[in-house]
Each structure stands twice: as C-alpha cells, then as structure tokens.
Motif scaffolding. Structure first.
Motif, PDB file in Angstrom:
ATOM      1  N   ASP A  39      62.596 -37.861  48.087  1.00 21.63           N
ATOM      2  CA  ASP A  39      61.990 -36.764  48.819  1.00 21.63           C
ATOM      3  C   ASP A  39      60.949 -35.891  47.841  1.00 21.63           C
ATOM      4  N   LEU A  40      61.616 -35.550  46.751  1.00 22.24           N
ATOM      5  CA  LEU A  40      60.965 -34.461  45.899  1.00 22.24           C
ATOM      6  C   LEU A  40      60.033 -34.842  44.689  1.00 22.24           C
ATOM      7  N   ALA A  41      60.079 -36.350  44.439  1.00 25.62           N
ATOM      8  CA  ALA A  41      59.430 -36.714  43.330  1.00 25.62           C
ATOM      9  C   ALA A  41      58.117 -36.154  43.418  1.00 25.62           C
ATOM     10  N   PRO A  42      57.339 -36.411  44.359  1.00 27.07           N
ATOM     11  CA  PRO A  42      55.846 -36.003  44.446  1.00 27.07           C
ATOM     12  C   PRO A  42      55.665 -34.290  44.037  1.00 27.07           C
ATOM     13  N   PHE A  43      56.897 -33.733  44.170  1.00 30.16           N
ATOM     14  CA  PHE A  43      56.590 -32.096  43.934  1.00 30.16           C
ATOM     15  C   PHE A  43      57.604 -31.524  42.692  1.00 30.16           C
ATOM     16  N   ARG A  44      57.783 -32.779  41.853  1.00 35.44           N
ATOM     17  CA  ARG A  44      58.762 -32.648  40.824  1.00 35.44           C
ATOM     18  C   ARG A  44      57.941 -31.408  39.670  1.00 35.44           C
ATOM     19  N   HIS A  45      56.717 -31.227  39.690  1.00 37.77           N
ATOM     20  CA  HIS A  45      56.087 -30.201  38.925  1.00 37.77           C
ATOM     21  C   HIS A  45      56.214 -28.709  39.472  1.00 37.77           C
ATOM     22  N   GLU A  46      56.645 -28.834  40.814  1.00 35.32           N
ATOM     23  CA  GLU A  46      56.892 -27.459  41.422  1.00 35.32           C
ATOM     24  C   GLU A  46      58.392 -27.017  41.275  1.00 35.32           C
ATOM     25  N   ILE A  47      59.389 -27.905  40.895  1.00 33.28           N
ATOM     26  CA  ILE A  47      60.728 -27.666  40.994  1.00 33.28           C
ATOM     27  C   ILE A  47      61.136 -27.356  39.688  1.00 33.28           C
ATOM     28  N   ILE A  48      62.388 -26.465  39.754  1.00 36.73           N
ATOM     29  CA  ILE A  48      63.014 -26.083  38.651  1.00 36.73           C
ATOM     30  C   ILE A  48      64.347 -26.798  38.561  1.00 36.73           C
ATOM     31  N   ILE A  49      64.546 -27.491  37.733  1.00 38.11           N
ATOM     32  CA  ILE A  49      65.913 -28.336  37.743  1.00 38.11           C
ATOM     33  C   ILE A  49      66.887 -27.673  36.570  1.00 38.11           C
TER      34      ILE A  49
ATOM     35  N   ARG B 116      71.230 -39.771  34.948  1.00 32.43           N
ATOM     36  CA  ARG B 116      71.581 -39.519  36.343  1.00 32.43           C
ATOM     37  C   ARG B 116      70.729 -38.949  37.154  1.00 32.43           C
ATOM     38  N   LEU B 117      69.898 -38.139  36.940  1.00 32.00           N
ATOM     39  CA  LEU B 117      69.016 -37.293  37.504  1.00 32.00           C
ATOM     40  C   LEU B 117      67.753 -38.050  37.733  1.00 32.00           C
ATOM     41  N   GLY B 118      67.436 -39.143  36.872  1.00 36.22           N
ATOM     42  CA  GLY B 118      66.230 -39.901  37.148  1.00 36.22           C
ATOM     43  C   GLY B 118      65.064 -39.161  36.542  1.00 36.22           C
ATOM     44  N   THR B 119      65.040 -38.197  35.771  1.00 31.69           N
ATOM     45  CA  THR B 119      63.937 -37.606  35.133  1.00 31.69           C
ATOM     46  C   THR B 119      63.932 -37.481  33.671  1.00 31.69           C
ATOM     47  N   ASP B 120      62.798 -37.274  33.157  1.00 29.64           N
ATOM     48  CA  ASP B 120      62.666 -37.187  31.695  1.00 29.64           C
ATOM     49  C   ASP B 120      62.963 -36.016  31.037  1.00 29.64           C
ATOM     50  N   HIS B 121      63.223 -34.818  31.770  1.00 33.28           N
ATOM     51  CA  HIS B 121      63.563 -33.644  31.376  1.00 33.28           C
ATOM     52  C   HIS B 121      64.057 -32.749  32.488  1.00 33.28           C
ATOM     53  N   VAL B 122      64.837 -31.623  32.056  1.00 33.55           N
ATOM     54  CA  VAL B 122      65.274 -30.649  32.985  1.00 33.55           C
ATOM     55  C   VAL B 122      64.561 -29.336  32.498  1.00 33.55           C
ATOM     56  N   ASP B 123      64.501 -28.633  33.518  1.00 33.86           N
ATOM     57  CA  ASP B 123      63.323 -27.437  33.078  1.00 33.86           C
ATOM     58  C   ASP B 123      64.488 -26.347  32.535  1.00 33.86           C
ATOM     59  N   ILE B 124      65.802 -26.367  32.672  1.00 30.56           N
ATOM     60  CA  ILE B 124      66.443 -25.427  31.852  1.00 30.56           C
ATOM     61  C   ILE B 124      67.886 -26.189  31.482  1.00 30.56           C
ATOM     62  N   PHE B 125      68.422 -26.234  30.188  1.00 26.32           N
ATOM     63  CA  PHE B 125      69.762 -26.692  29.717  1.00 26.32           C
ATOM     64  C   PHE B 125      70.448 -25.599  29.186  1.00 26.32           C
ATOM     65  N   TYR B 126      71.697 -25.522  29.601  1.00 25.38           N
ATOM     66  CA  TYR B 126      72.468 -24.534  29.228  1.00 25.38           C
ATOM     67  C   TYR B 126      73.641 -25.039  28.530  1.00 25.38           C
ATOM     68  N   HIS B 127      74.133 -24.009  27.588  1.00 27.19           N
ATOM     69  CA  HIS B 127      75.411 -24.298  27.180  1.00 27.19           C
ATOM     70  C   HIS B 127      76.553 -23.621  28.057  1.00 27.19           C
ATOM     71  N   HIS B 128      77.247 -24.290  28.957  1.00 28.22           N
ATOM     72  CA  HIS B 128      78.050 -24.105  30.074  1.00 28.22           C
ATOM     73  C   HIS B 128      79.065 -22.772  29.771  1.00 28.22           C
ATOM     74  N   ARG B 129      79.516 -22.647  28.504  1.00 25.12           N
ATOM     75  CA  ARG B 129      80.533 -21.688  28.137  1.00 25.12           C
ATOM     76  C   ARG B 129      80.629 -21.564  26.726  1.00 25.12           C
ATOM     77  N   PRO B 130      80.941 -20.483  26.124  1.00 23.82           N
ATOM     78  CA  PRO B 130      81.039 -20.417  24.814  1.00 23.82           C
ATOM     79  C   PRO B 130      82.466 -21.162  24.342  1.00 23.82           C
ATOM     80  N   ASP B 131      82.315 -21.785  23.059  1.00 21.33           N
ATOM     81  CA  ASP B 131      83.373 -22.779  22.438  1.00 21.33           C
ATOM     82  C   ASP B 131      83.959 -21.951  20.956  1.00 21.33           C
ATOM     83  N   PRO B 132      85.007 -21.323  21.235  1.00 20.91           N
ATOM     84  CA  PRO B 132      85.469 -20.806  19.873  1.00 20.91           C
ATOM     85  C   PRO B 132      85.726 -21.513  18.863  1.00 20.91           C
ATOM     86  N   ASP B 133      85.843 -22.798  19.100  1.00 19.43           N
ATOM     87  CA  ASP B 133      85.988 -23.744  18.060  1.00 19.43           C
ATOM     88  C   ASP B 133      84.967 -24.344  17.489  1.00 19.43           C
TER      89      ASP B 133
END
Length: 349
Positions: free
Chosen positions: A87-97, A129-146
């Motif tokens: 559904d959304l591939a034609p609008f990938r440039h509009e979407i933040i993933i 899994r997403l079938g895209t060559d990039h995401v718009d934002i990549f997070y470190h999900h939690r701090p790692d004290p180790d």
C-alpha cells in the motif's frame, strides 16, 4: 479479484499539526502510531493493514517499530513491511519509519544491549524485514550499563553515515546520560535528533530533576516523542468498570500490579475532568502530553487495535489547550503510580 491500489486521503496533511523535531529540519506529526502491540502474528493482518491505512489517511505519517516487536519478535517489522509493499511504497518519501535495538532479540551475548555488533547487525535485519534500504530514525532502545556509551553512539553514527538511517535517536536515557550521549554525537558530526521516553499523566519522570530530561533534550536541540501516553491503557475508559476479557491486562501483556485501587481512583477523577473538556479520557491523555509546558514534546506515540482508536487519537489534536484551572485539577490526580517499566539510567560506567 484484482488488486485495487490504495489511494490515501487528499486531506491527510490537514488533519493534525506537525512540529519540528528539536532544532533539526525533520518535521513530525504530533501523533505517531506505535506498533509495539497489535502488529504481531497473533493479530489478523487485514486489521493491521486497515489501521495503518487509516492512520496515514488521518495525517499520521510516522510509524514506530523495534526489532523485537511482535509476537514473535520481528513480526511487527515483517507485517509493516508487507503493508509498505502492498500500500505505502509509492508514498515512502512521505513516511517516517523508525526502529530500535537494545532489548532482547536473539540468544547469546550479542542479542541485546548496546554493542556495535548488536546494534548494526540488528539494523541490517530490521531493514530486511521491512523491505526498505533505510529507516528514517534508528534508536538505541535503552542505555546499556555494560557497554561504553561511546561504542553505542559510534554505532548510531555509522548507521547514519552508511545511509541505513537518516537520523539517530535514543530511548529511556536519563537527563545526565542524554547530555553525555548528545555531546559524543555532536563531536562525531551526527547530532542526536530525538529522544523517546515513557511519559503520561501517571508517569511523569521526565519532568523531574535539574535539568529534567525534557530540559536536557531541549538544551541539546533534540525532539521528544513520549510513548505510553495512555499508560498502557490505564488512561482510557477500558478499565473503569473492570477488566475486559480482550484487554492487554487480561492477556498478561500489562503488569496487573499497576492497577491499584489508588491508581484507578485517580483515573476515574481524570475521566471526570476529560468529560468536562468534551474529550474522552484517552483524548485528554494525549492532549496533556502535547500541552505547552515550555519544553514541549514533539509527538505523542500511541498504539491502536482498531481504526476507531486512530480516529479518537486524531480527535485529541483538536483541543491541545488547557486552562490553568484544568491543569491544576489534573495535577491533583496526575501522580506517579509506579508504572514506569523503562527507567532512565546513567550511561557512564
């Protein structure tokens, strides 16, 4: 039966406001759809597809994932990837993933945490899994004290410079750890764009301290997207009369210890205030997160199990203004109820 191409609503950018993410050029809708729950293989795919399409039609163009969302882990990314392709591939440039890595994903010592190996390997798998060559934002999900925070930040920096992510972010870092991480990324030339903490009327930890996390993010030029604005469903009318059989609480996805008589008493009082504002409790919960408090949030991150919940959340954006009297009344009942499963820890070891 032939496939009818999805055509999004032409009015989608008129539905809700969008705000600059900190001092960056990135603009985000004030409401984002999180795929933490309801997008695993335990839910009908067509329902997921309907929710995502309704969200985009209503101006929600930011979709938030993580490597381990499901169940099983990874399936939310796979299912969103299918929706993107259909559904959304034609609008990938509009979407933040956006996606994240930090919590448990696979067996072994490199299946969680903040190591370069885990973060970058996870990002590669997420893109597949997403079938895209990039995401718009990549997070470190939690701090790692180790893991040294420098290593985790170098991994985020590499994700951006390699073109696999456009912006970098962190989640659940304390104010102190946020400033430490931001300084490292600024020196590397890849400023942190966004922080994703838990935040709701029953979980106000990001307002506390000097500086508070909200203040630290603002000082560092970062946007803030608050997740669990509805406090895992507590700030809705779902539990006012008991525990529905089809709820996340009944299924064990939410900790029952959160639902104390004291907490539910506050929820009922907040529900009365919302009714006086002409909003549902869920709508007021979202609006309150987005209220003007000096260091305003960029976005409230919501979950949805139906298209009607998307419509309700969008309705919240129609009234984001609170009178001083309303805020004072809310403050009497918007108290910490011990529901923060995600703590902000210091990055330094």
């Amino acid at each position: 039966m032939s496939h009818i191409p999805y055509v999004p609503a032409s009015t989608r950018y008129d539905e809700i406001p969008y705000r600059h993410c900190g001092t960056s050029g990135l603009q985000l809708p004030v409401i984002a759809l999180g795929l933490w729950h309801n997008f695993g293989d335990d839910r009908p795919f067509q329902t997921q597809r309907d929710i995502v399409r309704r969200a985009f039609d209503r101006g929600i163009f930011h979709f938030d994932l993580a490597n381990n969302y499901g169940p099983p882990a990874g399936s939310a990314e796979e299912n969103f990837g299918r929706i993107l392709a259909k559904d959304l591939a034609p609008f990938r440039h509009e979407i933040i993933i956006s996606t994240k890595a930090g919590w448990n994903m696979w067996d072994g010592p490199h299946g969680f945490g903040g190591s370069r190996k885990y973060l970058l390997t996870s990002l590669d798998e997420s893109l597949q899994r997403l079938g895209t060559d990039h995401v718009d934002i990549f997070y470190h999900h939690r701090p790692d004290p180790d893991t040294p925070v420098e290593e985790s930040m170098l991994a985020l920096h590499h994700a951006v410079t390699s073109g696999k992510a456009l912006y970098a972010g962190i989640s659940s870092y304390s104010a102190e750890a946020t400033k430490e991480a931001a300084a490292i990324m600024r020196d590397l030339g890849t400023p942190l764009a966004i922080h994703q903490p838990s935040y709701s009327m029953l979980n106000r930890w990001i307002e506390e301290g000097t500086p508070s996390l909200l203040e630290a993010a603002q000082e560092e030029g970062m946007g803030v997207i608050g997740f669990s604005a509805m406090a895992q469903g507590m700030l809705t009318d779902k539990y006012l009369g008991g525990i529905p059989d089809d709820s996340r609480l009944a299924s064990g996805k939410v900790n029952k210890d959160f639902f104390t008589d004291e907490a539910l008493g506050h929820v009922r009082a907040l529900n009365d205030i919302a009714a006086e504002r002409g909003q549902s409790l869920a709508q007021m919960a979202v609006a309150w997160v987005l209220r003007d408090q000096g260091a305003s949030l960029t976005t409230a991150l919501i979950g949805a199990s139906s298209t009607s919940q998307i419509d309700e959340a969008v309705g919240a954006a129609q009234n984001l203004t609170f009178t001083p009297a309303e805020l004072a009344a809310i403050d009497e009942h918007a108290v910490d109820s011990g529901i923060n499963q995600w703590w902000g820890v210091t990055a330094s070891r």
